[in-house]
Design a protein around this motif. Structure first.
Motif, mmCIF file in Angstrom:
data_model
loop_
_atom_site.group_PDB
_atom_site.id
_atom_site.type_symbol
_atom_site.label_atom_id
_atom_site.label_comp_id
_atom_site.label_asym_id
_atom_site.label_seq_id
_atom_site.Cartn_x
_atom_site.Cartn_y
_atom_site.Cartn_z
ATOM 1 N N PRO A 119 0.870 -1.253 0.144
ATOM 2 C CA PRO A 119 -0.009 -0.114 -0.033
ATOM 3 C C PRO A 119 0.717 1.228 -0.112
ATOM 4 C CG PRO A 119 0.263 -0.970 2.395
ATOM 5 C CD PRO A 119 0.985 -1.815 1.446
ATOM 6 N N GLU A 120 0.225 2.485 -0.422
ATOM 7 C CA GLU A 120 1.019 3.753 -0.456
ATOM 8 C C GLU A 120 1.118 4.101 1.059
ATOM 9 O OE1 GLU A 120 -1.654 6.989 -2.204
ATOM 10 O OE2 GLU A 120 -1.769 5.554 -3.334
ATOM 11 N N ALA A 141 -7.173 6.512 13.392
ATOM 12 C CA ALA A 141 -8.323 5.980 12.561
ATOM 13 C C ALA A 141 -7.955 4.932 11.552
ATOM 14 C CB ALA A 141 -9.156 7.077 12.028
ATOM 15 N N ARG A 142 -8.624 3.925 11.679
ATOM 16 C CA ARG A 142 -8.446 2.609 10.719
ATOM 17 C C ARG A 142 -9.250 2.942 9.674
ATOM 18 N NH1 ARG A 142 -4.260 -0.292 12.781
ATOM 19 N NH2 ARG A 142 -3.982 -0.141 14.880
ATOM 20 N N PHE A 143 -9.188 2.671 8.346
ATOM 21 C CA PHE A 143 -10.026 2.778 7.232
ATOM 22 C C PHE A 143 -11.150 1.947 7.210
ATOM 23 C CE2 PHE A 143 -6.515 4.575 4.135
ATOM 24 C CZ PHE A 143 -6.463 5.656 4.940
ATOM 25 N N ARG A 144 -10.935 0.671 7.881
ATOM 26 C CA ARG A 144 -12.114 -0.165 8.111
ATOM 27 C C ARG A 144 -13.222 0.392 8.925
ATOM 28 N NH1 ARG A 144 -7.959 -3.328 10.636
ATOM 29 N NH2 ARG A 144 -8.344 -3.390 13.072
ATOM 30 N N GLU A 145 -12.711 1.416 9.838
ATOM 31 C CA GLU A 145 -13.652 1.988 10.777
ATOM 32 C C GLU A 145 -14.796 2.873 10.077
ATOM 33 O OE1 GLU A 145 -11.276 3.750 13.505
ATOM 34 O OE2 GLU A 145 -11.097 2.227 14.679
ATOM 35 N N SER A 190 -7.193 -2.939 5.399
ATOM 36 C CA SER A 190 -6.089 -2.428 6.083
ATOM 37 C C SER A 190 -6.182 -1.222 5.936
ATOM 38 C CB SER A 190 -5.050 -3.134 5.610
ATOM 39 O OG SER A 190 -4.856 -2.998 4.168
ATOM 40 N N GLY A 191 -5.239 -0.212 6.376
ATOM 41 C CA GLY A 191 -4.992 1.156 6.097
ATOM 42 C C GLY A 191 -5.310 2.054 7.480
ATOM 43 N N LEU A 192 -4.398 3.017 7.820
ATOM 44 C CA LEU A 192 -4.799 3.822 8.907
ATOM 45 C C LEU A 192 -4.117 5.280 8.823
ATOM 46 C CD1 LEU A 192 -2.064 4.127 10.899
ATOM 47 C CD2 LEU A 192 -2.296 2.031 11.200
ATOM 48 N N LEU A 193 -4.757 6.174 9.622
ATOM 49 C CA LEU A 193 -4.396 7.465 9.619
ATOM 50 C C LEU A 193 -4.234 7.725 10.975
ATOM 51 C CD1 LEU A 193 -6.121 10.419 7.850
ATOM 52 C CD2 LEU A 193 -5.542 10.581 10.229
ATOM 53 N N LYS A 194 -2.823 8.425 11.135
ATOM 54 C CA LYS A 194 -2.331 8.696 12.585
ATOM 55 C C LYS A 194 -1.728 10.228 12.456
ATOM 56 C CE LYS A 194 1.581 7.874 15.465
ATOM 57 N NZ LYS A 194 2.732 6.782 15.681
ATOM 58 N N LEU A 224 -1.536 20.373 15.678
ATOM 59 C CA LEU A 224 -1.231 19.282 14.989
ATOM 60 C C LEU A 224 0.344 19.113 14.808
ATOM 61 C CD1 LEU A 224 -1.926 16.514 13.352
ATOM 62 C CD2 LEU A 224 -2.159 18.038 11.545
ATOM 63 N N LEU A 225 1.055 18.385 15.213
ATOM 64 C CA LEU A 225 2.337 18.182 14.819
ATOM 65 C C LEU A 225 2.850 17.279 13.763
ATOM 66 C CD1 LEU A 225 3.697 17.627 18.686
ATOM 67 C CD2 LEU A 225 3.565 19.753 17.246
ATOM 68 N N GLY A 226 2.079 16.310 13.271
ATOM 69 C CA GLY A 226 2.429 15.465 12.122
ATOM 70 C C GLY A 226 1.119 14.541 11.841
ATOM 71 N N VAL A 227 1.238 14.133 10.536
ATOM 72 C CA VAL A 227 0.072 13.401 10.061
ATOM 73 C C VAL A 227 0.953 12.101 9.055
ATOM 74 C CG1 VAL A 227 -0.435 14.841 8.040
ATOM 75 C CG2 VAL A 227 -2.075 13.135 8.672
ATOM 76 N N HIS A 228 0.329 10.993 9.478
ATOM 77 C CA HIS A 228 0.980 9.922 8.774
ATOM 78 C C HIS A 228 0.029 8.765 8.416
ATOM 79 C CE1 HIS A 228 4.571 11.564 10.795
ATOM 80 N NE2 HIS A 228 3.889 11.655 11.858
ATOM 81 N N ILE A 229 -0.031 8.189 7.269
ATOM 82 C CA ILE A 229 -1.110 7.730 6.410
ATOM 83 C C ILE A 229 -0.403 6.616 5.573
ATOM 84 C CG2 ILE A 229 -3.366 7.725 5.115
ATOM 85 C CD1 ILE A 229 -3.260 10.966 5.316
ATOM 86 N N ILE A 230 -1.186 5.289 6.025
ATOM 87 C CA ILE A 230 -0.770 4.156 5.084
ATOM 88 C C ILE A 230 -2.255 3.593 4.589
ATOM 89 C CG2 ILE A 230 -0.831 2.617 7.318
ATOM 90 C CD1 ILE A 230 1.345 1.019 5.662
ATOM 91 N N GLY A 231 -2.252 3.191 3.252
ATOM 92 C CA GLY A 231 -3.440 2.681 2.661
ATOM 93 C C GLY A 231 -3.861 3.498 1.595
#
Length: 467
Positions: free
Chosen positions: A353-354, A377-381, A392-396, A406-413
């Protein structure tokens, strides 16, 4: 001798953006490109080809629909290298046509040939017909990009042992692939070929990969790769690579392990493409990797009228940041005001995944001693995730407990490289957790994950007033 206000060497993201910016300011601009067509590495062997290959692989394999129809689902049962190349050619032709039109519309001259310095303001252009010409520029912008690092001990043959440029020209897809190098390029291609149901093994002497990415994201990424049977041999080095008589390749690792594969992709680093520029004639010197040192605010080299931008100056080596570097360098070079770029920019890794990230990682926040809280947050939610069949996939997101910013955003999926821009905007505008809690997001969308993650963090942070 033809005289120009700005001469740009290279027509990749930094070169073309710099050239067009200077032309829009009314300057006489020349672009020198040694490739057969304009566009540079980004269009012909780098960014655009790899992302087109990725999209084609995901479409033809039905990768995005397997959450509903199972792992055996495929849109096209037999996928060939020609299937992948067909879409690639269409995309590249379009990119070149757009760029040529931009040059023509902005009256940017461009010449095909190899440039080398005669002096700090003069370049010799050598053409394929053995003819050459001299051009002079008040300022010169070097945007020559990079090329694959090709060590002498690697038996490259363009067929079974290839670099990332040669990979795009293979005639048959292998049944097995070993990727040497767990950097961005190696990981992107490894996961793309894995999505094509090719057996992939990654080898890297480092015990970790993608160290600039938040560790929680990398851990999730690693789990997904192992779950689909990719082999990650980290902390191991390929000491010997041999082509066998049966057409396969034998790798011997430093721990004595032997691996046989149909193809090896060597993707362990890139070199600045400066070796043919005759830098000493201009008073310049590149480092051991062929890169040029510049002022990070103006992109001016140690020679006042010569600038460099893009991958040739090193990290972050992104097409997006290279464009901005080229634009800023061109403005400074022709005497225009150049605003300082925004502090936070997104980093995209187009793997499967990206992954995309912007701002500080959790590790960086800890190192700075900033009290913080995370929201996930998980994408399946999300309802959109269910509609798309995502498992799969999440956003942090990471927030300061003191300022609630906000200090940082990190995403996979799925869609990570698109979604990250919401977080980037909030970062640069110094937004707080309340932005995500109090604002409305389209429903159903994956962007709704921002609200879920924001609420997750807000619930943990409590009603602490920002200073």
């Amino acid at each position: 001798m033809n005289q120009y206000d700005l001469i740009v060497v290279g027509s990749g993201p930094a070169g073309r953006r710099g050239a067009i910016q200077a032309a829009k300011l009314g300057k006489k601009v020349l672009v020198i490109e040694q490739g057969k067509r304009v566009g540079g590495v980004s269009v012909h062997t780098g960014t655009i080809p790899s992302k087109t290959l990725r999209e084609t692989a995901l479409n033809l394999t039905g990768w995005r629909e397997r959450g509903f129809y199972g792992r055996s689902y495929r849109v096209k049962q037999e996928i060939s290298a020609e299937d992948l190349r067909r879409r690639l050619i269409i995309t590249l032709n379009h990119e070149v046509e757009v760029l040529e039109h931009q040059f023509a519309r902005n009256r940017v001259q461009h010449i095909r040939g190899r440039a080398s310095f005669v002096g700090p303001t003069t370049l010799e252009i050598s053409k394929d017909d053995d003819e050459s010409m001299l051009v002079s520029g008040t300022s010169i912008l070097l945007a020559v990009g990079t090329k694959p690092f090709r060590p002498d001990y690697m038996p490259f043959d363009g067929r079974t042992v290839v670099d990332s440029d040669e990979l795009l020209d293979i005639r048959e897809l292998p049944r097995s692939l070993v990727v040497i190098g767990a950097g961005v390029i190696g990981i992107e291609y490894a996961t793309i070929f894995s999505a094509l149901d090719i057996q992939v093994t990654v080898i890297d002497p480092k015990t970790t990969m993608l160290d600039f990415i938040d560790r929680e994201i990398v851990e999730d990424f690693t789990y997904q790769l192992r779950d689909r049977a990719m082999k990650l041999n980290l902390g191991q080095k390929a000491e010997k690579v041999e082509r066998l008589d049966n057409g396969k390749v034998l790798l011997t690792l430093d721990n004595g392990r032997k691996i046989t594969t149909e193809m090896v992709l060597f993707a362990a680093g890139r070199m600045g493409a400066t070796d043919a520029l005759n830098l000493p004639a201009a008073g310049l010197e590149a480092d051991a990797r062929g890169r040029l040192k510049v002022n990070p605010e103006t992109f001016q080299t140690t020679v006042p009228n010569i600038y460099a931008a893009g991958d040739v100056v090193g990290f972050p080596s992104l097409a997006s940041t290279s464009m901005e570097q080229g634009r800023v360098a061109a403005r400074v070079a022709v005497g225009a005001i150049a605003k300082e770029p925004q502090k936070y920019f997104p980093y995209g890794i187009y793997a499967v995944p990206e992954i995309s990230t912007c701002g500080l990682s959790e590790e960086e926040v800890k190192e700075r001693g900033i009290p913080y809280e995370c929201g996930i947050a998980r994408f399946r939610e999300t309802s959109r995730g269910h509609i798309m069949g995502l498992d799969s996939g999440l956003l942090k997101m990471i927030f300061s407990l003191r300022t609630r910013r906000l200090l940082g955003v990190h995403i996979i999926g799925e869609g990570a490289t698109e979604l990250v821009h919401i977080g980037q905007a909030v970062l640069n505008l110094k937004g707080t957790v309340e932005y995500f809690v109090e604002n409305t997001f389209n429903y159903p969308t994956l962007a709704e994950a921002y609200k879920i993650a924001g609420l997750d963090a807000w619930n943990r942070m409590g009603e602490i007033k920002a200073e």
